[in-house]
Design a protein around this motif. Structure first.
Motif, mmCIF file in Angstrom:
data_model
loop_
_atom_site.group_PDB
_atom_site.id
_atom_site.type_symbol
_atom_site.label_atom_id
_atom_site.label_comp_id
_atom_site.label_asym_id
_atom_site.label_seq_id
_atom_site.Cartn_x
_atom_site.Cartn_y
_atom_site.Cartn_z
ATOM 1 N N GLY A 49 41.099 129.232 -25.228
ATOM 2 C CA GLY A 49 41.109 128.209 -24.461
ATOM 3 C C GLY A 49 41.417 128.379 -23.158
ATOM 4 N N ILE A 50 40.741 128.432 -22.197
ATOM 5 C CA ILE A 50 40.930 128.865 -20.833
ATOM 6 C C ILE A 50 41.194 127.857 -19.770
ATOM 7 C CG2 ILE A 50 39.832 131.186 -21.122
ATOM 8 C CD1 ILE A 50 37.519 129.688 -19.575
ATOM 9 N N GLY A 51 41.636 126.574 -20.161
ATOM 10 C CA GLY A 51 41.812 125.558 -19.223
ATOM 11 C C GLY A 51 40.657 124.940 -18.529
ATOM 12 N N ALA A 52 40.894 124.106 -17.822
ATOM 13 C CA ALA A 52 39.765 123.123 -17.399
ATOM 14 C C ALA A 52 39.012 123.886 -16.082
ATOM 15 C CB ALA A 52 40.433 121.593 -16.851
ATOM 16 N N GLY A 53 39.456 124.888 -15.752
ATOM 17 C CA GLY A 53 38.936 125.753 -14.490
ATOM 18 C C GLY A 53 39.703 126.424 -13.480
ATOM 19 N N GLY A 74 38.629 124.772 -21.287
ATOM 20 C CA GLY A 74 39.608 123.753 -21.845
ATOM 21 C C GLY A 74 40.354 124.185 -23.211
ATOM 22 N N ASP A 75 40.308 123.501 -24.135
ATOM 23 C CA ASP A 75 40.863 123.728 -25.375
ATOM 24 C C ASP A 75 39.748 123.639 -26.492
ATOM 25 O OD1 ASP A 75 43.645 123.813 -26.965
ATOM 26 O OD2 ASP A 75 42.457 122.372 -28.324
ATOM 27 N N PRO A 76 39.887 124.673 -27.394
ATOM 28 C CA PRO A 76 38.720 124.656 -28.178
ATOM 29 C C PRO A 76 38.699 123.819 -29.187
ATOM 30 C CG PRO A 76 40.050 126.835 -28.173
ATOM 31 C CD PRO A 76 40.870 125.871 -27.641
ATOM 32 N N SER A 77 39.869 122.791 -29.448
ATOM 33 C CA SER A 77 39.936 121.739 -30.383
ATOM 34 C C SER A 77 39.187 120.644 -29.954
ATOM 35 C CB SER A 77 41.296 121.486 -30.698
ATOM 36 O OG SER A 77 41.879 120.552 -29.546
ATOM 37 N N LEU A 78 38.749 120.604 -28.732
ATOM 38 C CA LEU A 78 38.118 119.041 -28.093
ATOM 39 C C LEU A 78 36.672 119.323 -27.845
ATOM 40 C CD1 LEU A 78 39.496 116.359 -27.596
ATOM 41 C CD2 LEU A 78 39.985 117.060 -25.432
ATOM 42 N N TYR A 79 35.897 118.674 -28.490
ATOM 43 C CA TYR A 79 34.357 118.592 -28.169
ATOM 44 C C TYR A 79 33.776 119.844 -27.773
ATOM 45 C CZ TYR A 79 34.527 113.527 -28.225
ATOM 46 O OH TYR A 79 34.657 112.255 -28.583
ATOM 47 N N ASP A 80 34.213 120.811 -28.616
ATOM 48 C CA ASP A 80 33.743 122.265 -28.611
ATOM 49 C C ASP A 80 33.330 122.621 -29.739
ATOM 50 O OD1 ASP A 80 33.563 124.838 -26.466
ATOM 51 O OD2 ASP A 80 34.247 125.344 -28.413
ATOM 52 N N SER A 81 32.075 123.443 -29.978
ATOM 53 C CA SER A 81 31.557 123.595 -31.518
ATOM 54 C C SER A 81 31.951 125.143 -31.763
ATOM 55 C CB SER A 81 29.903 123.448 -31.491
ATOM 56 O OG SER A 81 29.387 123.696 -30.239
ATOM 57 N N THR A 82 32.821 126.071 -30.897
ATOM 58 C CA THR A 82 32.759 127.301 -31.131
ATOM 59 C C THR A 82 33.416 127.786 -32.496
ATOM 60 O OG1 THR A 82 33.057 127.837 -28.755
ATOM 61 C CG2 THR A 82 33.720 129.494 -30.390
ATOM 62 N N LEU A 83 34.336 126.735 -32.773
ATOM 63 C CA LEU A 83 35.046 127.113 -34.222
ATOM 64 C C LEU A 83 34.035 126.818 -35.306
ATOM 65 C CD1 LEU A 83 38.719 125.279 -33.638
ATOM 66 C CD2 LEU A 83 37.904 127.820 -33.295
#
Ligand code: SAM
Length: 266
Positions: free
Chosen positions: A17-21, A123-132
């Motif tokens: 997770g790299i943060g919001a920008g 942002g964070d990989p747990s939130l509205y992200d499908s990578t996992l």
């Protein structure tokens, strides 16, 4: 066979997770993970691709010595956004599988068995992200083997409320994080604080005239950041104007907002 021998040669992957920008939003744990990475996989799509790819490359430049790593860029498949209603989920499923194909090929082709790769997640990989979910799908296919870990990041939700110097919930009350699509179906029941992401249609406009405050942010953490807060009735026209101007100027927009229903006595 010893445990050491068994794990030798297994590809390792960090989901970071790299943060919001803002490159300053990378945690020390994220920077450590970046420094132990040989190959970075950067996937983006659409109009925002060039800008978001550059922001990620800037983060690598800010935190890593020159050279010593490779960057592999790939294009994310576009999702079929025309599929509405009951077709919505299958469209998301097809899109995930198409992404899994790409991830599988990237890992197999670009990452040697003794190397470490990383996916840089907004942002964070747990939130509205499908990578996992995608990495699990790739593992289930069994064609390429690897182990992976997850480094949490500062989500756009945390960044939004920090910039507005407010909390997410009020004392002992719940908060809900949802999408523009869901908000269009109604204000969630039993909740007065709602964070809305992935809203291409400014769904907040449906809640004017209802004693609601909004805390809105676009491109949070980047040099283009725009923030607006206040009573929704006053803020909505301003947000609409700023949003349209920014979208026109940059060709894409990423915004998030908190809707806060005023309780009696607030
Ligand atoms: C696919 S989701 C990814 C969310 C991400 N995993 C997170 O933790 O923030 C994309 C949505 O996140 C929000 N978002 C991400 N970065 C943002 C930023 N810098 N400023 C405003 N909203 C952002 C927007 O609502 C956007 O539609």
């Amino acid at each position: 066979m010893s445990a050491v021998r068994q794990t030798r040669g297994v590809r390792e992957i960090h989901v970071i997770g790299i943060g919001a920008g803002d490159p300053d939003q990378l945690t020390l744990q994220a920077v450590k993970a970046l420094r132990s990475t040989d190959v970075f996989f950067i996937l983006d799509k659409g109009e925002a691709k060039a800008d978001l790819t550059r922001l990620r490359r800037d983060m690598l430049d800010a935190h890593l010595p020159e050279g010593g790593y490779r960057v592999v860029e790939a294009r994310d498949p576009e999702r079929d956004r025309t599929a509405g209603g009951s077709a919505y989920s299958p469209a998301v499923g097809d899109w995930r599988s198409a992404r899994a194909d790409i991830y599988e090929q990237l890992i197999a082709r670009e990452l040697a068995e003794d190397e470490t790769g990383a996916f840089l997640v907004w942002g964070d990989p747990s939130l509205y992200d499908s990578t996992l979910g995608i990495l699990e799908e790739v593992l289930e296919r069994g064609t390429v083997s690897f182990v992976y870990d997850v480094v949490p990041g500062i989500s756009s939700v945390s960044a939004l409320v920090a910039r507005h110097r407010t909390g997410l919930n009020r004392v002992a009350r719940p908060v809900q994080i949802t999408t523009g699509r869901r908000l269009a179906e109604g204000f969630p029941e039993g909740v007065d604080d709602v964070v809305v992401m992935l809203d291409a249609h400014q769904t907040f406009r449906a809640y004017t005239g209802q004693d609601v405050d909004i805390y809105w942010g676009a491109y949070i953490g980047t040099p283009d950041e725009i923030l607006v807060s206040g009573p929704l009735d006053e803020a909505a026209p301003r947000i609409e104007r700023l949003r349209a101007e920014a979208r026109e100027r940059k060709g894409w927009i990423m915004d998030t907002y908190l809707l806060r229903r005023r309780a009696v006595g607030d």
